[in-house]
Scaffold this active site. Structure first.
Site, PDB file in Angstrom:
ATOM      1  N   LYS A  76       0.864  -1.181   0.000  1.00 16.51           N
ATOM      2  CA  LYS A  76       0.000   0.000   0.000  1.00 16.51           C
ATOM      3  C   LYS A  76       0.899   1.228   0.000  1.00 16.51           C
ATOM      4  O   LYS A  76       1.902   1.270   0.727  1.00 16.51           O
ATOM      5  CB  LYS A  76      -0.896  -0.022   1.235  1.00 16.51           C
ATOM      6  CG  LYS A  76      -1.916   1.115   1.295  1.00 16.51           C
ATOM      7  CD  LYS A  76      -2.845   0.936   2.502  1.00 16.51           C
ATOM      8  CE  LYS A  76      -3.876   2.037   2.591  1.00 16.51           C
ATOM      9  NZ  LYS A  76      -4.800   1.826   3.731  1.00 16.51           N
ATOM     10  N   SER A 151      -9.615   2.126   2.804  1.00 13.98           N
ATOM     11  CA  SER A 151      -8.746   2.882   1.928  1.00 13.98           C
ATOM     12  C   SER A 151      -7.743   2.011   1.170  1.00 13.98           C
ATOM     13  O   SER A 151      -7.084   2.493   0.249  1.00 13.98           O
ATOM     14  CB  SER A 151      -7.990   3.930   2.755  1.00 13.98           C
ATOM     15  OG  SER A 151      -7.179   3.296   3.731  1.00 13.98           O
ATOM     16  N   SER A 175      -9.964  -0.323   6.996  1.00 13.39           N
ATOM     17  CA  SER A 175      -9.391  -0.176   5.651  1.00 13.39           C
ATOM     18  C   SER A 175      -8.703  -1.415   5.086  1.00 13.39           C
ATOM     19  O   SER A 175      -8.283  -1.406   3.933  1.00 13.39           O
ATOM     20  CB  SER A 175      -8.405   0.989   5.625  1.00 13.39           C
ATOM     21  OG  SER A 175      -9.092   2.209   5.695  1.00 13.39           O
TER      22      SER A 175
END
Length: 483
Positions: A76, A151, A175
């Site tokens: 990420k 996210s 997330s």
């Protein structure tokens, strides 16, 4: 090769069915071919990956072993990566190359993992749909008109589309778990302090936690093994021994006590998801689990408390992005105040600005007691509810999300509607508990997840239950059409 799970890749590399270099080349070609439809990557690190793959093959040839040696990973884009852009999904950090690796990145590289790139995400991890990224929205591979969740939406979409077997994500209010549910993956948020936050760009420091996204619980166990552990560089890291997460995956569930909070099954939950949750409960009962109803009475206060605490911490954490030392700087500022105002106004997107302003308001002198202190008191009550519940049950089970993935743009004009999609996941962050989402079926062709919560440091038990469930169901094996 793209259909292989992380565990299957580990076995294939060990018995020399293929080399890390061959696997890496095949996956890089697949990313190049398919990711334009999804937008799941911000950066693809082809040269770095092939170099790491050759190094991993050399280590294996020299007699080294290890489940992660030569296996692919993508991070990420808020984990700092030495010499590789770390953007956090923001214009503010579009040109930022970190001078060091985050602890998670370093640990997995040391284990021999091959970094294919950095995945797309909501800007500064603020969002539930991966629509606030400076680099554009991520599409859900199950239906390209729908969101993948957020996210960690890029991390989830990439694994769901079989671009690679596993990715790292972070979870501040859901997330990892929420995108896992919306894309048919297994996603684990570890206990707060289990995985180092050093080098992970902060959103809300008391809530953020890194963890694995993969297709199976077995794969999450392998990846968590490489990520977990004490780190002296992170003051919130907890010095607790790391167990072998794969050792008890097949342990019996006989007599396991599972609690279903009555508050999870009220208004707002899609009744079709409620049915799938009940179906998964029946499967666990067949495996020997005992299920009973419990109560988490303060759960309805979780979203208001979270949307005071998280923005308050964000307003502090994001004050470092001022256009002076690094990151975006506006052109030709008139004076220092103009530099600050325009660099931040141009560098941050709308959702980030909204949360900074909410947080600054909650921390301001006249409102601090009424908002921030009150939210922290509610947080303590929520934690106490869990502690009381875990005296009578071993795990808590419920839906991961109230609805399946919604259409791109459907909630953009109403941020609160998107905030409500995290109603079941936020409480684990407020209490610091480990949580896992696993695939549990489909509604209108879109995946649905079931969430398991456990007491502190019981990640092994979560993985055990999810693994046993995945041995008797096949939801997790289903792939989206065209991928």
């Amino acid at each position: 090769m793209h259909q292989l799970t992380l565990a299957e890749i580990a076995r294939g590399l060990a018995d020399k069915s293929f080399s890390s270099e061959e696997l890496t080349g095949a996956l890089l070609a697949r990313i190049q071919q398919l990711d334009p439809q999804l937008n799941s990557f911000i950066s693809v690190t082809e040269e770095l990956a092939l170099g790491q793959a050759r190094a991993a093959d050399a280590r294996r040839a020299a007699g080294e072993t290890g489940a992660l040696l030569g296996a692919p990973i993508a991070h990420k884009d808020l984990f700092c990566t030495n010499g590789v852009r770390t953007s956090c999904g923001s214009k503010m950090l579009d040109n930022f190359k970190a001078p060091y690796d985050a602890t998670v990145v370093a640990k997995l590289a040391e284990a021999g993992m091959v970094t294919l790139g950095k995945t797309n995400m909501d800007e500064f991890a603020m969002g539930s749909a991966n629509e606030s990224s400076h680099y554009g929205a991520v599409k859900n591979p199950w239906n390209l008109e729908h969101v993948p969740g957020g996210s960690s939406g890029g991390s989830a979409a990439a694994v769901a589309a079989r671009l690679l077997p596993a990715t790292t994500g972070t979870d501040t209010g859901g997330s990892i778990r929420q995108p896992a549910a919306l894309t048919n993956l297994t996603g684990l948020k570890p206990t707060y302090g289990r995985v180092s936050r050093w080098g992970m760009i902060a959103y809300a420091s008391s809530l953020d936690q890194g963890g694995p996204l993969a297709r199976t619980a077995e794969d999450c166990a392998l990846l968590l093994q490489g990520m977990a552990g004490f780190d002296a560089k992170d003051s919130t890291s907890i010095d607790e021994p790391v167990p072998d997460y794969s050792a008890n995956l097949n342990a019996s569930l006989q007599g396991l006590r599972i609690g279903l909070p009555k508050e999870y099954f009220g208004a707002g939950l899609d009744p079709r998801i409620a049915e799938l949750v009940q179906a998964s409960v029946k499967e666990l009962e067949k495996l020997g689990a005992v299920v009973k109803e419990i109560s988490l009475p303060n759960m309805q206060h979780a979203i208001p408390a979270y949307y005071v605490i998280a923005p308050a911490e964000a307003s502090s954490n994001l004050s470092r992005f001022d256009g002076v030392r690094f990151g975006y700087r506006c052109d030709e500022p008139k004076d220092l105040t103009d530099l600050y105002k325009r660099s931040r106004g141009e560098g941050f997107g709308a959702e980030v600005q909204r949360r900074i302003m909410v947080g600054t308001y909650a921390l301001s002198a006249g409102y601090y007691d009424a908002y921030y202190v009150k939210a922290q008191q509610i947080r303590r009550l929520i934690k106490n509810d869990f502690m009381a519940a875990f005296e009578g049950v071993d795990l808590i089970l419920g839906p991961t999300t109230p609805n399946p993935a919604w259409k791109l743009g459907a909630k953009s004009s109403d941020p609160v509607a998107a905030y409500l999609e995290d109603v079941y996941t936020i409480t684990a962050n407020l209490a610091g508990l480990p949580g896992l989402s696993m695939p549990a079926g489909f509604v209108d062709g879109l995946p649905v997840g079931v969430q398991l919560l456990a007491p502190y440091f019981q990640e092994g038990r979560l993985l055990n239950v999810a693994h046993r469930y995945q041995q008797v169901t096949d939801w997790h094996t289903r792939a989206p059409n065209g991928f």
